[in-house]
Design a protein around this motif. Structure first.
Motif, PDB file in Angstrom:
ATOM      1  N   SER A  84       0.827  -1.212   0.000  1.00 31.99           N
ATOM      2  CA  SER A  84       0.000   0.000   0.000  1.00 31.99           C
ATOM      3  C   SER A  84       0.856   1.254   0.000  1.00 31.99           C
ATOM      4  O   SER A  84       0.538   2.228  -0.692  1.00 31.99           O
ATOM      5  CB  SER A  84      -0.935   0.019   1.209  1.00 31.99           C
ATOM      6  OG  SER A  84      -2.026  -0.815   0.984  1.00 31.99           O
ATOM      7  N   PHE A  91       1.233   6.677  -6.836  1.00 29.99           N
ATOM      8  CA  PHE A  91       0.106   7.540  -7.186  1.00 29.99           C
ATOM      9  C   PHE A  91       0.349   8.968  -6.709  1.00 29.99           C
ATOM     10  O   PHE A  91       0.081   9.928  -7.439  1.00 29.99           O
ATOM     11  CB  PHE A  91      -1.198   6.981  -6.590  1.00 29.99           C
ATOM     12  CG  PHE A  91      -1.822   5.895  -7.405  1.00 29.99           C
ATOM     13  CD1 PHE A  91      -2.931   6.145  -8.198  1.00 29.99           C
ATOM     14  CD2 PHE A  91      -1.315   4.604  -7.386  1.00 29.99           C
ATOM     15  CE1 PHE A  91      -3.520   5.136  -8.953  1.00 29.99           C
ATOM     16  CE2 PHE A  91      -1.891   3.587  -8.130  1.00 29.99           C
ATOM     17  CZ  PHE A  91      -2.994   3.859  -8.920  1.00 29.99           C
ATOM     18  N   VAL A 102      -3.445   7.804 -13.144  1.00 32.53           N
ATOM     19  CA  VAL A 102      -4.680   7.390 -13.813  1.00 32.53           C
ATOM     20  C   VAL A 102      -4.720   7.958 -15.232  1.00 32.53           C
ATOM     21  O   VAL A 102      -5.199   7.287 -16.151  1.00 32.53           O
ATOM     22  CB  VAL A 102      -5.924   7.798 -12.990  1.00 32.53           C
ATOM     23  CG1 VAL A 102      -7.206   7.533 -13.755  1.00 32.53           C
ATOM     24  CG2 VAL A 102      -5.938   7.050 -11.655  1.00 32.53           C
ATOM     25  N   THR A 125      -7.009   9.855  -9.376  1.00 28.08           N
ATOM     26  CA  THR A 125      -5.705   9.563  -8.763  1.00 28.08           C
ATOM     27  C   THR A 125      -5.720   9.991  -7.295  1.00 28.08           C
ATOM     28  O   THR A 125      -5.214   9.264  -6.433  1.00 28.08           O
ATOM     29  CB  THR A 125      -4.570  10.265  -9.538  1.00 28.08           C
ATOM     30  OG1 THR A 125      -4.604   9.839 -10.901  1.00 28.08           O
ATOM     31  CG2 THR A 125      -3.214   9.936  -8.943  1.00 28.08           C
ATOM     32  N   TRP A 128      -7.494   7.422  -5.231  1.00 28.33           N
ATOM     33  CA  TRP A 128      -6.640   6.255  -4.968  1.00 28.33           C
ATOM     34  C   TRP A 128      -5.586   6.576  -3.909  1.00 28.33           C
ATOM     35  O   TRP A 128      -5.263   5.721  -3.072  1.00 28.33           O
ATOM     36  CB  TRP A 128      -6.014   5.732  -6.260  1.00 28.33           C
ATOM     37  CG  TRP A 128      -6.995   4.923  -7.043  1.00 28.33           C
ATOM     38  CD1 TRP A 128      -7.635   5.292  -8.181  1.00 28.33           C
ATOM     39  CD2 TRP A 128      -7.489   3.621  -6.707  1.00 28.33           C
ATOM     40  NE1 TRP A 128      -8.499   4.299  -8.584  1.00 28.33           N
ATOM     41  CE2 TRP A 128      -8.429   3.253  -7.694  1.00 28.33           C
ATOM     42  CE3 TRP A 128      -7.239   2.730  -5.676  1.00 28.33           C
ATOM     43  CZ2 TRP A 128      -9.105   2.044  -7.684  1.00 28.33           C
ATOM     44  CZ3 TRP A 128      -7.912   1.514  -5.668  1.00 28.33           C
ATOM     45  CH2 TRP A 128      -8.828   1.185  -6.653  1.00 28.33           C
ATOM     46  N   PHE A 131      -7.333   6.231  -0.701  1.00 27.40           N
ATOM     47  CA  PHE A 131      -7.544   4.816  -0.391  1.00 27.40           C
ATOM     48  C   PHE A 131      -6.267   4.180   0.135  1.00 27.40           C
ATOM     49  O   PHE A 131      -6.300   3.438   1.119  1.00 27.40           O
ATOM     50  CB  PHE A 131      -8.041   4.044  -1.620  1.00 27.40           C
ATOM     51  CG  PHE A 131      -7.905   2.562  -1.442  1.00 27.40           C
ATOM     52  CD1 PHE A 131      -8.759   1.866  -0.602  1.00 27.40           C
ATOM     53  CD2 PHE A 131      -6.881   1.859  -2.061  1.00 27.40           C
ATOM     54  CE1 PHE A 131      -8.606   0.500  -0.401  1.00 27.40           C
ATOM     55  CE2 PHE A 131      -6.732   0.500  -1.865  1.00 27.40           C
ATOM     56  CZ  PHE A 131      -7.605  -0.182  -1.031  1.00 27.40           C
ATOM     57  N   PHE A 132      -5.131   4.441  -0.519  1.00 25.88           N
ATOM     58  CA  PHE A 132      -3.885   3.812  -0.079  1.00 25.88           C
ATOM     59  C   PHE A 132      -3.435   4.311   1.293  1.00 25.88           C
ATOM     60  O   PHE A 132      -2.841   3.555   2.056  1.00 25.88           O
ATOM     61  CB  PHE A 132      -2.789   3.970  -1.134  1.00 25.88           C
ATOM     62  CG  PHE A 132      -3.036   3.144  -2.366  1.00 25.88           C
ATOM     63  CD1 PHE A 132      -3.215   1.777  -2.275  1.00 25.88           C
ATOM     64  CD2 PHE A 132      -3.126   3.742  -3.614  1.00 25.88           C
ATOM     65  CE1 PHE A 132      -3.471   1.003  -3.405  1.00 25.88           C
ATOM     66  CE2 PHE A 132      -3.377   2.983  -4.749  1.00 25.88           C
ATOM     67  CZ  PHE A 132      -3.554   1.611  -4.648  1.00 25.88           C
ATOM     68  N   ILE A 163     -11.647  -2.257  -2.931  1.00 24.85           N
ATOM     69  CA  ILE A 163     -11.042  -1.986  -4.237  1.00 24.85           C
ATOM     70  C   ILE A 163     -12.064  -2.228  -5.352  1.00 24.85           C
ATOM     71  O   ILE A 163     -12.192  -1.413  -6.282  1.00 24.85           O
ATOM     72  CB  ILE A 163      -9.782  -2.846  -4.456  1.00 24.85           C
ATOM     73  CG1 ILE A 163      -8.653  -2.372  -3.535  1.00 24.85           C
ATOM     74  CG2 ILE A 163      -9.325  -2.808  -5.913  1.00 24.85           C
ATOM     75  CD1 ILE A 163      -7.455  -3.298  -3.496  1.00 24.85           C
ATOM     76  N   LEU A 166     -14.493   0.610  -5.443  1.00 27.51           N
ATOM     77  CA  LEU A 166     -13.885   1.789  -6.069  1.00 27.51           C
ATOM     78  C   LEU A 166     -13.805   1.634  -7.587  1.00 27.51           C
ATOM     79  O   LEU A 166     -14.104   2.583  -8.328  1.00 27.51           O
ATOM     80  CB  LEU A 166     -12.478   2.025  -5.503  1.00 27.51           C
ATOM     81  CG  LEU A 166     -12.385   2.659  -4.122  1.00 27.51           C
ATOM     82  CD1 LEU A 166     -10.947   2.636  -3.622  1.00 27.51           C
ATOM     83  CD2 LEU A 166     -12.904   4.077  -4.161  1.00 27.51           C
ATOM     84  N   LEU A 167     -13.398   0.475  -8.060  1.00 25.41           N
ATOM     85  CA  LEU A 167     -13.281   0.246  -9.501  1.00 25.41           C
ATOM     86  C   LEU A 167     -14.641   0.329 -10.202  1.00 25.41           C
ATOM     87  O   LEU A 167     -14.772   0.967 -11.251  1.00 25.41           O
ATOM     88  CB  LEU A 167     -12.620  -1.103  -9.781  1.00 25.41           C
ATOM     89  CG  LEU A 167     -11.136  -1.198  -9.433  1.00 25.41           C
ATOM     90  CD1 LEU A 167     -10.655  -2.636  -9.550  1.00 25.41           C
ATOM     91  CD2 LEU A 167     -10.310  -0.287 -10.332  1.00 25.41           C
ATOM     92  N   GLU A 170     -15.886   3.967 -10.093  1.00 26.11           N
ATOM     93  CA  GLU A 170     -15.163   4.795 -11.066  1.00 26.11           C
ATOM     94  C   GLU A 170     -15.619   4.478 -12.478  1.00 26.11           C
ATOM     95  O   GLU A 170     -15.802   5.385 -13.293  1.00 26.11           O
ATOM     96  CB  GLU A 170     -13.649   4.581 -10.922  1.00 26.11           C
ATOM     97  CG  GLU A 170     -12.812   5.582 -11.695  1.00 26.11           C
ATOM     98  CD  GLU A 170     -12.693   5.287 -13.183  1.00 26.11           C
ATOM     99  OE1 GLU A 170     -12.672   6.252 -13.983  1.00 26.11           O
ATOM    100  OE2 GLU A 170     -12.619   4.093 -13.557  1.00 26.11           O
TER     101      GLU A 170
END
Length: 182
Positions: A84, A91, A102, A125, A128, A131-132, A163, A166-167, A170
């Motif tokens: 992570s 990112f 991204v 981006t 993300w 998130f990380f 994840i 989120l995917l 998005e």
């Protein structure tokens, strides 16, 4: 070979918490280190060509070396946090030094990205990056203070659900944006 090693890293990432949970008492940490290190070494020739890829390889191999030489099974639980943090760095640094990661990914599929998509890729981006940060904090917290079962459930199941959410979110947002700007 590149796609195979990329797939192998994903499979190892998905299975790793369960392998640790069920194998920590049966498999010595140096064996884990050799397997992880081998996968990173196989992936290295392609990864080092990507921005920041060389330091991802170096840090990951250093982790494997420390795990292998120390023999400390407790270090196994730090691998998801390390990944992570590596992804957070990739990112995050892309936001500083550009173009956002991204956007780079989007340009692979669509080299002539419309101008209105650039701020969107920056925002994704940033999501993300958030998130990380969250994931590294959760994984580290569970490594330090949670039982192995909680660590396994979070890193083996919950994080993949997040994840996936989120995917999918998005993807749906991108389709909506395309219809609006089409």
């Amino acid at each position: 070979m590149r796609k195979l090693t990329s797939l192998l890293l994903v499979i190892v990432g998905l299975a790793f918490p369960f392998v640790v949970y069920f194998g920590m008492d049966k498999v010595a940490p140096p064996v884990f280190a050799m397997v992880l290190g081998s996968i990173w070494l196989i992936r290295a020739p392609w990864l080092i060509r990507e921005p920041g890829g060389w330091w991802m390889v170096v840090v990951s191999l250093a982790y494997c070396a420390i795990l292998g030489f120390s023999g400390e099974s407790a270090l196994l639980r730090w691998y998801p946090t390390l990944i992570s943090l590596l992804l957070l760095s990739a990112f995050g640094l892309s936001l500083v030094y550009g173009p956002p990661l991204v956007e780079r990914i989007a340009r692979v599929r669509e080299p002539d990205l419309p101008p209105q998509a650039i701020p969107y890729t920056r925002r994704v981006t940033q999501v993300w990056v958030g998130f990380f940060i969250f994931n590294a904090a959760m994984s580290a917290g569970l490594t330090l203070w949670g039982p192995l079962s909680w660590w396994t459930i979070y890193n083996g199941l919950l994080v993949h659900f997040i994840i996936g959410t989120l995917l999918v979110g998005e993807f749906l947002m991108r389709q909506r944006m395309r219809r609006r700007f089409a």
